[in-house]
Write a protein that holds these residues in place. Structure first.
Motif, PDB file in Angstrom:
ATOM      1  N   VAL A  62     -35.186  -1.580  16.988  1.00  0.00           N
ATOM      2  CA  VAL A  62     -34.971  -2.273  15.719  1.00  0.00           C
ATOM      3  C   VAL A  62     -33.579  -2.884  15.794  1.00  0.00           C
ATOM      4  O   VAL A  62     -32.579  -2.177  15.911  1.00  0.00           O
ATOM      5  CB  VAL A  62     -35.102  -1.340  14.498  1.00  0.00           C
ATOM      6  CG1 VAL A  62     -34.950  -2.136  13.209  1.00  0.00           C
ATOM      7  CG2 VAL A  62     -36.464  -0.637  14.502  1.00  0.00           C
ATOM      8  N   LEU A  77     -31.236  -5.898  14.023  1.00  0.00           N
ATOM      9  CA  LEU A  77     -31.070  -6.835  12.915  1.00  0.00           C
ATOM     10  C   LEU A  77     -29.602  -7.185  12.758  1.00  0.00           C
ATOM     11  O   LEU A  77     -28.733  -6.355  13.050  1.00  0.00           O
ATOM     12  CB  LEU A  77     -31.588  -6.211  11.618  1.00  0.00           C
ATOM     13  CG  LEU A  77     -33.103  -6.054  11.498  1.00  0.00           C
ATOM     14  CD1 LEU A  77     -33.460  -5.020  10.455  1.00  0.00           C
ATOM     15  CD2 LEU A  77     -33.759  -7.392  11.148  1.00  0.00           C
ATOM     16  N   VAL A 113     -26.615 -10.014  10.509  1.00  0.00           N
ATOM     17  CA  VAL A 113     -26.367 -11.099   9.560  1.00  0.00           C
ATOM     18  C   VAL A 113     -25.989 -12.325  10.373  1.00  0.00           C
ATOM     19  O   VAL A 113     -25.253 -12.243  11.353  1.00  0.00           O
ATOM     20  CB  VAL A 113     -25.266 -10.744   8.537  1.00  0.00           C
ATOM     21  CG1 VAL A 113     -25.761  -9.646   7.621  1.00  0.00           C
ATOM     22  CG2 VAL A 113     -23.982 -10.301   9.232  1.00  0.00           C
ATOM     23  N   ALA A 135     -28.850 -16.101   7.041  1.00  0.00           N
ATOM     24  CA  ALA A 135     -30.104 -15.407   7.328  1.00  0.00           C
ATOM     25  C   ALA A 135     -29.841 -13.993   7.805  1.00  0.00           C
ATOM     26  O   ALA A 135     -28.723 -13.643   8.200  1.00  0.00           O
ATOM     27  CB  ALA A 135     -30.897 -16.165   8.390  1.00  0.00           C
ATOM     28  N   LEU A 136     -30.870 -13.159   7.734  1.00  0.00           N
ATOM     29  CA  LEU A 136     -30.873 -11.922   8.481  1.00  0.00           C
ATOM     30  C   LEU A 136     -31.582 -12.238   9.792  1.00  0.00           C
ATOM     31  O   LEU A 136     -32.720 -12.707   9.797  1.00  0.00           O
ATOM     32  CB  LEU A 136     -31.617 -10.827   7.705  1.00  0.00           C
ATOM     33  CG  LEU A 136     -31.054  -9.420   7.947  1.00  0.00           C
ATOM     34  CD1 LEU A 136     -29.723  -9.267   7.203  1.00  0.00           C
ATOM     35  CD2 LEU A 136     -32.022  -8.359   7.510  1.00  0.00           C
ATOM     36  N   SER A 137     -30.884 -12.011  10.902  1.00  0.00           N
ATOM     37  CA  SER A 137     -31.459 -12.374  12.197  1.00  0.00           C
ATOM     38  C   SER A 137     -32.142 -11.178  12.842  1.00  0.00           C
ATOM     39  O   SER A 137     -31.739 -10.032  12.663  1.00  0.00           O
ATOM     40  CB  SER A 137     -30.370 -12.908  13.119  1.00  0.00           C
ATOM     41  OG  SER A 137     -29.362 -11.931  13.307  1.00  0.00           O
ATOM     42  N   LEU A 141     -41.490  -7.174  16.715  1.00  0.00           N
ATOM     43  CA  LEU A 141     -41.337  -6.983  15.270  1.00  0.00           C
ATOM     44  C   LEU A 141     -40.299  -7.951  14.724  1.00  0.00           C
ATOM     45  O   LEU A 141     -39.341  -8.313  15.413  1.00  0.00           O
ATOM     46  CB  LEU A 141     -40.853  -5.557  14.965  1.00  0.00           C
ATOM     47  CG  LEU A 141     -41.765  -4.400  15.318  1.00  0.00           C
ATOM     48  CD1 LEU A 141     -41.081  -3.082  14.965  1.00  0.00           C
ATOM     49  CD2 LEU A 141     -43.095  -4.520  14.588  1.00  0.00           C
ATOM     50  N   ASN A 142     -40.511  -8.363  13.483  1.00  0.00           N
ATOM     51  CA  ASN A 142     -39.474  -9.026  12.700  1.00  0.00           C
ATOM     52  C   ASN A 142     -39.111  -8.058  11.587  1.00  0.00           C
ATOM     53  O   ASN A 142     -39.668  -8.127  10.493  1.00  0.00           O
ATOM     54  CB  ASN A 142     -39.995 -10.331  12.093  1.00  0.00           C
ATOM     55  CG  ASN A 142     -40.466 -11.309  13.126  1.00  0.00           C
ATOM     56  OD1 ASN A 142     -39.813 -11.536  14.138  1.00  0.00           O
ATOM     57  ND2 ASN A 142     -41.618 -11.900  12.895  1.00  0.00           N
ATOM     58  N   PRO A 143     -38.207  -7.115  11.850  1.00  0.00           N
ATOM     59  CA  PRO A 143     -37.982  -6.089  10.824  1.00  0.00           C
ATOM     60  C   PRO A 143     -37.295  -6.612   9.572  1.00  0.00           C
ATOM     61  O   PRO A 143     -37.213  -5.879   8.581  1.00  0.00           O
ATOM     62  CB  PRO A 143     -37.125  -5.029  11.533  1.00  0.00           C
ATOM     63  CG  PRO A 143     -36.801  -5.547  12.873  1.00  0.00           C
ATOM     64  CD  PRO A 143     -37.455  -6.868  13.083  1.00  0.00           C
ATOM     65  N   ASP A 144     -36.824  -7.856   9.583  1.00  0.00           N
ATOM     66  CA  ASP A 144     -36.250  -8.378   8.332  1.00  0.00           C
ATOM     67  C   ASP A 144     -37.320  -8.592   7.275  1.00  0.00           C
ATOM     68  O   ASP A 144     -37.021  -8.694   6.093  1.00  0.00           O
ATOM     69  CB  ASP A 144     -35.443  -9.658   8.575  1.00  0.00           C
ATOM     70  CG  ASP A 144     -36.254 -10.756   9.219  1.00  0.00           C
ATOM     71  OD1 ASP A 144     -37.405 -10.496   9.620  1.00  0.00           O
ATOM     72  OD2 ASP A 144     -35.730 -11.875   9.335  1.00  0.00           O
ATOM     73  N   SER A 145     -38.592  -8.670   7.694  1.00  0.00           N
ATOM     74  CA  SER A 145     -39.679  -8.791   6.722  1.00  0.00           C
ATOM     75  C   SER A 145     -40.792  -7.788   6.967  1.00  0.00           C
ATOM     76  O   SER A 145     -41.751  -7.728   6.204  1.00  0.00           O
ATOM     77  CB  SER A 145     -40.258 -10.208   6.751  1.00  0.00           C
ATOM     78  OG  SER A 145     -40.786 -10.496   8.036  1.00  0.00           O
ATOM     79  N   GLY A 146     -40.698  -7.023   8.058  1.00  0.00           N
ATOM     80  CA  GLY A 146     -41.733  -6.048   8.360  1.00  0.00           C
ATOM     81  C   GLY A 146     -42.960  -6.625   9.046  1.00  0.00           C
ATOM     82  O   GLY A 146     -43.984  -5.951   9.146  1.00  0.00           O
ATOM     83  N   THR A 203     -27.614   3.030  20.540  1.00  0.00           N
ATOM     84  CA  THR A 203     -27.172   2.241  19.397  1.00  0.00           C
ATOM     85  C   THR A 203     -25.957   1.396  19.766  1.00  0.00           C
ATOM     86  O   THR A 203     -24.985   1.909  20.336  1.00  0.00           O
ATOM     87  CB  THR A 203     -26.832   3.169  18.216  1.00  0.00           C
ATOM     88  OG1 THR A 203     -27.975   3.975  17.928  1.00  0.00           O
ATOM     89  CG2 THR A 203     -26.456   2.367  16.984  1.00  0.00           C
ATOM     90  N   VAL A 238     -26.774  -4.815  14.531  1.00  0.00           N
ATOM     91  CA  VAL A 238     -26.932  -3.441  15.012  1.00  0.00           C
ATOM     92  C   VAL A 238     -28.249  -3.366  15.771  1.00  0.00           C
ATOM     93  O   VAL A 238     -29.280  -3.818  15.269  1.00  0.00           O
ATOM     94  CB  VAL A 238     -27.012  -2.438  13.837  1.00  0.00           C
ATOM     95  CG1 VAL A 238     -27.092  -1.012  14.364  1.00  0.00           C
ATOM     96  CG2 VAL A 238     -25.854  -2.606  12.885  1.00  0.00           C
ATOM     97  N   HIS A 242     -30.793  -0.619  17.576  1.00  0.00           N
ATOM     98  CA  HIS A 242     -31.089   0.804  17.738  1.00  0.00           C
ATOM     99  C   HIS A 242     -32.370   0.942  18.548  1.00  0.00           C
ATOM    100  O   HIS A 242     -33.405   0.372  18.200  1.00  0.00           O
ATOM    101  CB  HIS A 242     -31.245   1.443  16.354  1.00  0.00           C
ATOM    102  CG  HIS A 242     -31.551   2.898  16.387  1.00  0.00           C
ATOM    103  ND1 HIS A 242     -30.654   3.842  16.810  1.00  0.00           N
ATOM    104  CD2 HIS A 242     -32.682   3.584  16.065  1.00  0.00           C
ATOM    105  CE1 HIS A 242     -31.202   5.043  16.731  1.00  0.00           C
ATOM    106  NE2 HIS A 242     -32.428   4.910  16.286  1.00  0.00           N
TER     107      HIS A 242
END
Lengths: 376, 376, 376
Positions: free
Chosen positions: A31, A33, A35, A48-50, A81-86, A334, A372, A374
């Protein structure tokens, strides 16, 4: 404490014997993500959240079974995955525009295969996998094909009038991988099919084949690859060839990267020809830090008639990209990171840093991101 | 017996040392299904299999890594399920109607984030998460925002001309959470972006921000929250503000609930204003049973011109909801439950118990469900 | 070595006591891929990567909890995979054409349910599951309803003017399963709802019910089943009944299979009536090999007016299918296999081996596939 835990175990394992003690099923993922702020000169900017600025966010399941005598069976299921939107990412079922799936739900769009491998003979995989050239794009780009400064910003943008289904991964593939013990030589070859009925027009569309050969020894690693995809319906997307060669040299005080790509797409309106060269370095900074630098140039040699066809670039629509970043490892799993990238467009080129706002023609695109990453 | 099991282990763990002994990756979920009958007075009825009558059905993966010195990294990937058909639920990529994904495949639509947290400093999360006000909607509703009797039947229905993308969760968010050791004070703040290019019209659409502050001590828990979403394209969906305050008091013989919501949506045709107040209780019934009761009233103060715009309610289109249920815990993981709900609509209101058949204007909606909830 | 592993454990387990020592959560799946060549006489051919030639590729999560006194709770979430492209498969939310989901993302389209079971009373399941008749289609077909030679090539093709939503699985179901200790008698009954509002036209569409009863003793296993789906909108899809009976007899030197299906679909243009009979065998070949043989005949007794309605077959459009294959088990988890199938069409029938190229009317369809199946 362990007795308080509810173990998750494979159905097979429960029904079988200790012979599987050397087998395992692994859940894994990333994961990542951050800024991000990007700006297109003469146009707008985006906050955006990248996703995946350092490593592509993903979730996967993989496993191997030791069959004895050096033989192993295995599987791999790994989805972006695009965890900024799930969301998950789309894949393509037939290597053609008609096979594009709808983005949203989780798919195993990165790797999805079954494998038989042998210590001496190598490995055969059936399924969906990265094409040979993409491995060079990952390993020999100091930014590992991720984030605002990835080399692919110049290499793959605007090569067809739509997205190229086999630019990164291919479906319906068989691949062969050389065994590990060849004195540093490694390589693989892959073929995939568009699964068209032979009686329809352009029945070769979506077929592709490629290979990669490399040599790694001590501080050196070098590999060359080529992938060729067939598209006889030249109106929308043409025969597509991607060849690249790259390498790394770990000099201790720094690890140097070089990568050269040659992309050719035959469209009805003319031929797209893009040559990109990139050099870069990873420089250790303290015990847990790493500086990343890259400089890439794009030499566009496309036919001049292309500019009117869907806004494609033509000869002279060149670009340069500068990337600089820092990775701070909090642990093996991490990391914090920051990356800056700037593309200088020439002619009427409009190349964009990944995820960014499109600039005016011939103007620059730039952006930074802090994130970050992880692993699990 | 353990030697017969094929352990599933994290890729990271296999490659690393006992330093991760305090880290873990967790697979978790809920499967909650029931039989449901709902009736809309003056209209029809529906026999259905209901999802999540007690807890939202879901599957998730989460983990934390202890980085030392009080610092931890973590991730959370959790997606809703509709196990009556095997589908996941849609999410939204840009907090705007254009970003709605197609329902069907599994997405991590509930929570999808990476986190850094510290015992003293609190936690920062990047990703997709519940908005601040939704936490009050869950914790201070005796039905926990689930099932036929959930408070949200009145709060969120008909507030826009389409679904509000940020009514429950938001994408592209950064949030900060207070640390745990503040003498009972807790809270968080969140901001999210629509990721629009600044050069397009209404580039603030999909941006939102909110915060929640609470205090829990002994039998008392109280919290207030507000979330404001920006939508300058007032034709379809307007600036949207949700504020709420709620609390619980555990008196031993019963736990009491109270929740007040104020929702405002500025549409081109006028402003939607809905105020809902709910009181309720959980009453222990034997060692493993719990009675749940709630009573909610909706006071609609919307502009009168709205009724013609998409069938939206206006001032006087009020409603009351009564909910009553019983939960019987077979274990900590498995419960049987039954719930009854009845909404009395006034004026031309047509509020519906969750999942139910729409009644005629101003007529009642009612329904019951009996189900099984299993945690894993 | 174990201390180096990062155990994945259930959230519940971590929070609870050793009472769950007999409970488990299981991750399981199949990745089965092969190379396939199919040919339609008088038409074309297709080279493809085939999915699930031996077993349907899938991934799943399931678990049980021992509640004491013979009572257990459990859940099952299992979704099909197409690992040649990394996609999941579509499911259907309301057992009607309007409820078809978009293929692509992972869904739990095979089984998705919560269960309560008791040693003496049997089991109740709520959710999405295989319909009663499909269990016979799996167990009494020597090819287990998978691959180029599956019996379903004749049984289910062309029975409606669109795909039948409840041909294999059903949504919104309640089912009851007999307990295991009935002297060899086994069985289940299932009902599902289309979840339509009673006030709309054709509100029974998508409702279905069925049952299966069998007896297994020593080398014999026999079962009969029927499933009836309601569709009052007879234009596109009609009331649909599938009845079948089948059995196996393990004679030691070979295991024999027999299966008879009767399918009836009432369309506006007439009634589709298809009767198929299949016999087959599994013949052990050495310690790890198994030969699979089948021969099936289709007797189409559909009304003659149907041929013009969407290319549906009518009386006399019969077909025969021959299947032959070999399975070589490398272990309990991993097998190599090869299968050949040939369909001889009569009249204007155009039945196709699974995944194959359509032949000209009345001409043959044939194909083979070689694959690897790996369980985890």
């Amino acid at each position: 404490m362990k007795t308080k835990q509810l173990w998750i175990c494979s159905a097979i394992a429960l029904a079988s014997s200790a012979a599987h003690a050397q087998s395992s099923v692994t859940l894994f993922g990333v994961v990542d993500l951050g800024v991000q702020y990007t700006k297109g000169a003469g146009a707008g900017s985006v906050r955006a959240l990248s996703n995946g600025g350092l490593s592509t966010s993903r979730i996967g399941f993989r496993g191997t079974e030791d069959l004895g005598g050096g033989l192993r069976a295995g599987f791999w299921l790994e989805g972006s995955l695009n965890p900024d939107s799930g969301t998950g990412r789309a894949t393509n079922t037939n290597n053609q525009p008609t096979g594009a799936t709808t983005a949203g739900g989780l798919t195993f769009d990165r790797m999805s295969y079954v494998s038989l491998s042998h210590d001496s003979w190598g490995e055969v995989r059936l399924g969906h996998d990265f094409i040979p050239t993409h491995y060079n794009s990952i390993y020999f780009d100091p930014f590992n094909a991720n984030g605002v400064a990835r080399a692919g910003n110049l290499t793959f943008a605007g090569v067809g009038t739509g997205p190229l289904p086999t630019a990164i991964t291919g479906s319906n593939t068989v691949s062969y991988w050389l065994p590990g013990k060849l004195g540093g030589v490694y390589g693989m070859a892959m073929a995939g099919t568009g699964e068209n009925d032979s009686s329809v027009a352009n029945s070769d569309d979506g077929n592709f084949a490629g290979a990669r050969l490399g040599y790694a020894s001590g501080p050196f690693d070098i590999a060359a690859a080529v992938t060729r995809s067939q598209f006889s319906s030249t109106a929308a997307i043409g025969n597509y060839t991607h060849a690249n060669i790259g390498g790394t040299w770990d000099a201790g005080f720094a690890k140097f990267f070089a990568l050269y790509n040659r992309v050719t797409v035959k469209l009805a309106a003319g031929t797209v020809r893009k040559n990109t060269a990139e050099i870069g370095a990873h420089i250790p900074a303290g015990e847990v830090g790493r500086i990343r630098l890259s400089y890439a140039v794009l030499d566009d040699r496309s036919d001049s008639g292309l500019r009117t066809a869907g806004g494609l670039a033509r000869s002279g629509d060149d670009a340069r990209q500068l990337g600089a970043g820092y990775v701070h490892n909090l642990s093996k799993r991490t990391a914090l990171y920051g990356t800056y990238a700037r593309i200088s467009n020439k002619g009427e080129a409009r190349y964009v840093v990944s995820g960014g706002a499109a600039p005016a023609s011939g103007r620059s695109s730039s952006g930074w991101e802090f994130g970050v990453r992880h692993l699990f």
